[in-house]
Scaffold this active site. Structure first.
Site, PDB file in Angstrom:
ATOM      1  N   GLU A  39      62.773  19.264  53.746  1.00  0.00           N
ATOM      2  CA  GLU A  39      63.202  20.384  52.902  1.00  0.00           C
ATOM      3  C   GLU A  39      63.376  19.962  51.445  1.00  0.00           C
ATOM      4  O   GLU A  39      63.079  20.744  50.529  1.00  0.00           O
ATOM      5  CB  GLU A  39      64.484  20.988  53.470  1.00  0.00           C
ATOM      6  CG  GLU A  39      64.208  21.779  54.749  1.00  0.00           C
ATOM      7  CD  GLU A  39      65.459  22.162  55.514  1.00  0.00           C
ATOM      8  OE1 GLU A  39      65.647  23.357  55.779  1.00  0.00           O
ATOM      9  OE2 GLU A  39      66.249  21.253  55.847  1.00  0.00           O
ATOM     10  N   GLU A  43      64.624  21.188  63.926  1.00  0.00           N
ATOM     11  CA  GLU A  43      65.913  21.802  64.256  1.00  0.00           C
ATOM     12  C   GLU A  43      65.901  22.524  65.600  1.00  0.00           C
ATOM     13  O   GLU A  43      66.949  22.666  66.245  1.00  0.00           O
ATOM     14  CB  GLU A  43      66.333  22.761  63.139  1.00  0.00           C
ATOM     15  CG  GLU A  43      66.846  22.075  61.882  1.00  0.00           C
ATOM     16  CD  GLU A  43      65.755  21.572  60.960  1.00  0.00           C
ATOM     17  OE1 GLU A  43      66.079  20.992  59.910  1.00  0.00           O
ATOM     18  OE2 GLU A  43      64.554  21.763  61.288  1.00  0.00           O
TER      19      GLU A  43
END
Length: 265
Positions: free
Chosen positions: A118, A139
């Site tokens: 990210e 995730e």
């Protein structure tokens, strides 16, 4: 090396290029200390006119980052008041990087997972290692969702289908695969990766800073604007360069058939 023993973020400077190094080899976790230091440095760099390009990398040659140090989450909640505040800081830092009016380059090698992807997604250029990189947003394996803007930025970068494939399947892709789908700009052997990032930063730092800032504003925010708004922003950027010393130098250099030397004025 541990961030409890060493400074979490090393800052190096070479002329107009600043390099920010996560100092937690080999895993280079994005700890609370690292994020605090990164927030301070990014804020300072954004205001420093003498800095023209930034490289974000990590110590060693094993991993760029395994992502957030999840063991520190309770400590972060206690310090900041809530999980939302912890995540808000990360979103704030990444937004500041993305909107910085000077190019930011990330190097991807080894594990680039969760926040370790990210953060590069908020950068303007991404260079990956040809071998050994494992890049992804895993995730789903934790029963959760990317929390630092990964779903939005990955989709904008590679498109809906590729983003869904990576996120829903918790895929970890290689550097060459990341290049194929448009996630990274270039792929280099690991032995050359960091040097290539520095060379690219120096190349970009030699460009006219006022014009560079204008292009970054236009392109980074293009997806947030209508076409008419985008064209208006482009016109503002053009007019800001008119009559500057750099614009005059560029015209002279073109007529004299030489490379321009831009001063940022």
């Amino acid at each position: 090396m541990s961030q409890t023993d060493e400074t979490p973020l090393i800052v190096e400077r070479d002329g107009a290029v600043v390099t920010l190094i996560n100092n937690d080899a080999p895993r280079n976790r994005m700890s609370l200390g690292y994020m605090d230091a990164l927030e301070r440095e990014v804020g300072a760099l954004a205001e420093d006119r003498s800095v023209r390009a930034v490289v974000i990398t990590a110590a060693g040659d094993e991993h760029f980052s395994v992502g957030m140090d999840l063991k520190q989450l309770p400590q972060g909640i206690a310090k900041m008041g809530s999980a939302e505040a912890v995540f808000d800081q990360r979103l704030r830092v990444l937004d500041r990087i993305e909107r910085m009016e000077k190019p930011v380059i990330a190097t991807l090698f080894g594990y680039c997972l969760g926040g370790g992807l990210e953060l590069p997604l908020a950068c303007h250029f991404r260079l990956a290692a040809e071998e050994g990189a494992k890049i992804g947003l895993p995730e789903m394996d934790l029963g959760s969702v990317p929390a630092w803007g990964g779903s939005a930025r990955l989709t904008r970068c590679v498109g809906r289908d590729q983003a869904l494939d990576m996120i829903l399947r918790a895929k970890k892709i290689s550097g060459p695969e990341a290049l194929r789908i448009g996630l990274v700009n270039e792929v280099w052997p690991m032995a050359e990766l960091k040097d290539r990032a520095q060379a690219l930063a120096q190349e970009l730092a030699a460009m006219p800073p006022i014009a560079v800032a204008g292009v970054l504003r236009c392109v980074v925010t293009a997806g947030e604007r209508s076409l008419a708004e985008g064209l208006a922003e482009e016109r503002r950027a053009v007019m800001q360069t008119m009559g500057t010393k750099d614009q005059q130098e560029g015209m002279r250099a073109f007529l004299e058939k030489r490379r321009p030397v831009f001063t940022g004025e």
